[in-house]
Design an enzyme around this catalytic site. Structure first.
Site, PDB file in Angstrom:
ATOM      1  N   HIS A 260     -31.563 -10.815   9.074  1.00 50.45           N
ATOM      2  CA  HIS A 260     -30.430 -11.588   9.587  1.00 50.45           C
ATOM      3  C   HIS A 260     -30.532 -13.017   9.087  1.00 50.45           C
ATOM      4  O   HIS A 260     -31.622 -13.561   8.977  1.00 50.45           O
ATOM      5  CB  HIS A 260     -30.427 -11.574  11.125  1.00 50.45           C
ATOM      6  CG  HIS A 260     -29.094 -11.892  11.703  1.00 50.45           C
ATOM      7  ND1 HIS A 260     -28.652 -13.177  11.865  1.00 50.45           N
ATOM      8  CD2 HIS A 260     -28.099 -11.081  12.139  1.00 50.45           C
ATOM      9  CE1 HIS A 260     -27.434 -13.139  12.388  1.00 50.45           C
ATOM     10  NE2 HIS A 260     -27.069 -11.891  12.562  1.00 50.45           N
ATOM     11  N   ASP A 314     -26.952  -3.779  13.999  1.00 51.42           N
ATOM     12  CA  ASP A 314     -26.484  -2.546  13.371  1.00 51.42           C
ATOM     13  C   ASP A 314     -27.528  -1.431  13.378  1.00 51.42           C
ATOM     14  O   ASP A 314     -27.221  -0.304  12.988  1.00 51.42           O
ATOM     15  CB  ASP A 314     -26.055  -2.832  11.917  1.00 51.42           C
ATOM     16  CG  ASP A 314     -24.753  -3.630  11.853  1.00 51.42           C
ATOM     17  OD1 ASP A 314     -23.891  -3.412  12.716  1.00 51.42           O
ATOM     18  OD2 ASP A 314     -24.618  -4.475  10.949  1.00 51.42           O
TER      19      ASP A 314
END
Ligand SMILES: CC(=O)SCCNC(=O)CCNC(=O)[C@H](O)C(C)(C)COP(=O)(O)OP(=O)(O)OC[C@H]1O[C@@H](n2cnc3c(N)ncnc32)[C@H](O)[C@@H]1OP(=O)(O)O
Ligand SMILES: O=C([O-])CC(=O)C(=O)O
Length: 377
Positions: A260, A314
Site C-alpha cells: 500500500h 483487497d
C-alpha cells in the site's frame, strides 16, 4: 516555479479534506473522525454513506428521510436495462457499470452543480442505483431478467435479492454491509483523485463517478480484489502457498492484495475482514481459499522481512464474496457500489472551493526539430 517531481505524486497533498484520515504507521482509518471498526460494529452502510456525504451522523428523522430517498430511487429506467442488454455478455462488469453510470447522467442532465438540492438528489440516485445496475448486469449476461428492487428490504439485503431472487441469511446481509462500510472511503486514492480531477472541471456527478469507476478497475487499485482470488485458486492448497510466494517474489512479481502507498503496517480493513471471514465460516463452514490466504500471508511475512508490505483491503474481501457465491468478476463492482459514497463526498467537498486541477510537467523532449516530409522518411 520549479518543484521536485514525485512519481505517482507520492506524498504530495492534492486537497485539504475532512472526510477521512489514514494513519499509515499505526494502521488507523477514520471516516469523519470515527474509526471504521466502530462504524462496522455499530453503523450501517447507508448511515455511513450519510456521514461521509454530509459530515456528521444523521439524526433519527434525517436518517429516515435519507433511507427512504435512497430506497425509492433504486429502480433503473428500462432504457438503461436496454443499454446493458446491448453490451457483450463476456465483457467485464466494471465496463458495463461505467457505461451505465455515464448513461444515467443523460437522463438527469442537471448541469448546474451549484444547485445544492440537485446535488442531493444526484447523490441519492447514484448511491441507490449502482447496486441495481451491478445486479441487473450479473443476470442479463446469463440471459436472465433483472429482478426489480423490493422497498421493504434493507440496502444489502436488497442487493442480494436482486442478484439471486432470494433474501440472504441475516448474517450474510450484516457481513456484506460491513464490507461496504470498509470500502466506502479512503482519502486520496487513485479513483477518488480521478473523480476529483473530473469534478474540478465542473462536470456532472455521473461523469465524475464514471471516471472514478474507470480508475478503480485497474489491478493496482480496486481490481486487485478479483486478482487475489484468481491467485488463491491458482495456488490451490495451503501447502503450495510458500512455494508460490517464493517464486513470485523471486521473479519480482507482485503479490496481489499486498502492499500500500500509505499503510506501512497491515491495513486495518484487512484485519476487520478477517474477523468477518471467521464469523461467516462459523455459520457456513470454512473456505479452502481462506486457508491458502493465511499461508500466503505467513510466507510473505517471512520472505518480505524488513519490507513494509502487508495485506491490504483487497486481500480478504473476495474470500467472503466467494463464500457467498458471488462471481469473482463482480468483486470490483461491489467495491464501486460502496466507494460511490466516498467519491461523491469528495465531489461535494471539491465544489465548495473549486479550483481546476491542472498540474505541471517536466518536459523531457526535444525542441526545434525540423519537419521531415513523408517522402524523405
Ligand atoms: C484498494 C487498493 O487500491 S489497495 C491496493 C491494491 N493493489 C494491490 O494489491 C496490487 C499489489 N500492490 C501493489 O502493486 C503496490 O503495493 C501498490 C501499487 C498498491 C502501492 O505501491 P507503491 O507505493 O506504488 O510502491 P511500489 O509499487 O513502487 O513498491 C515499492 C516496493 O515494494 C514492492 N512491493 C510493493 N507491493 C508489492 C507486492 N504486492 N508484492 C511484492 N512486492 C511489492 C515493490 O516491488 C517495490 O520493491 P523495490 O523497492 O524492491 O523495487
Ligand atoms: O488508498 C489507496 O491508495 C487505495 C486504497 O486502499 C483504497 O482506495 O481503499
Amino acid at each position: 516555479m520549479p518543484h521536485d517531481f514525485m512519481p505517482g505524486l507520492a506524498g504530495v497533498p492534492a486537497a485539504t479534506s475532512s472526510i477521512s484520515d489514514v494513519d499509515g504507521q499505526h494502521g488507523v482509518l477514520e471516516y469523519r473522525g470515527i474509526r471504521v471498526e466502530d462504524l462496522c460494529a455499530q453503523s450501517s452502510y447507508l448511515e455511513t454513506a450519510y456521514l461521509l456525504l454530509f459530515g456528521r451522523l444523521p439524526s433519527r428523522s434525517e436518517f429516515v428521510r435519507w433511507t427512504d430517498d435512497v430506497t425509492h430511487h433504486r429502480r433503473i429506467k428500462f432504457r438503461i436495462i436496454d443499454l446493458l442488454k446491448c453490451l457483450p455478455e463476456q465483457g467485464h462488469p466494471m465496463d458495463a457499470l461505467q457505461a451505465a453510470v455515464a448513461a444515467l447522467g443523460m437522463f438527469y442532465p442537471g448541469r448546474n452543480v451549484k444547485d445544492i438540492d440537485n446535488n442531493y438528489w444526484s447523490a441519492v440516485r447514484l448511491v441507490a442505483k449502482l447496486p441495481t445496475i451491478v445486479a441487473a448486469w450479473a443476470r442479463l449476461r446469463h440471459g436472465d431478467d433483472p429482478i426489480p428492487p423490493r422497498d421493504e428490504l434493507g440496502f444489502s439485503e436488497n442487493f442480494f435479492y436482486m442478484l439471486t431472487e432470494s433474501a440472504p441469511l441475516p448474517l450474510w446481509a450484516e457481513i456484506f454491509d460491513d464490507c461496504l462500510i470498509l470500502h466506502a472511503e479512503h482519502t486520496m486514492n487513485a479513483s477518488t483523485f480521478t473523480g476529483l480531477v473530473t469534478a474540478s472541471t465542473l462536470a456532472d456527478p455521473y461523469t465524475v463517478v464514471a471516471s472514478s469507476i474507470g480508475a478503480l478497475k485497474g489491478p493496482l487499485h480496486g481490481g486487485a480484489n478479483e486478482e487475489v482470488v484468481v491467485m488463491l485458486k491458482e495456488i490451490g492448497t495451503a501447502d503450495k502457498a510458500r512455494g508460490y510466494v517464493e517464486q513470485a517474489l523471486g521473479s519480482k512479481r507482485k503479490l496481489m492484495g499486498f502492499g500500500h502507498r500509505v499503510y506501512k503496517v497491515k491495513d486495518p480493513r484487512a484485519t476487520v475482514l478477517q474477523g468477518l471471514c471467521q464469523r461467516l465460516f462459523k455459520e457456513c463452514g470454512s473456505s479452502p481459499l481462506y486457508d491458502v490466504a493465511l499461508e500466503v500471508e505467513r510466507a510473505a511475512a517471512d520472505l518480505l522481512k524488513g519490507k513494509p508490505i502487508y495485506p491490504n483491503v483487497d486481500f480478504y474481501s473476495g474470500i467472503i464474496y466467494d463464500k457467498m457465491g458471488i462471481s469473482t468478476d463482480l468483486f470490483t463492482p461491489l467495491f464501486a457500489m460502496a466507494r460511490v459514497s466516498g467519491w461523491l463526498a469528495h465531489w461535494l467537498e471539491q465544489l465548495r472551493e473549486n479550483k481546476l486541477f491542472r498540474p505541471d510537467q517536466i518536459y523531457a523532449g526535444e525542441h526545434n526539430r525540423p519537419y521531415v516530409p513523408l517522402s524523405e522518411r
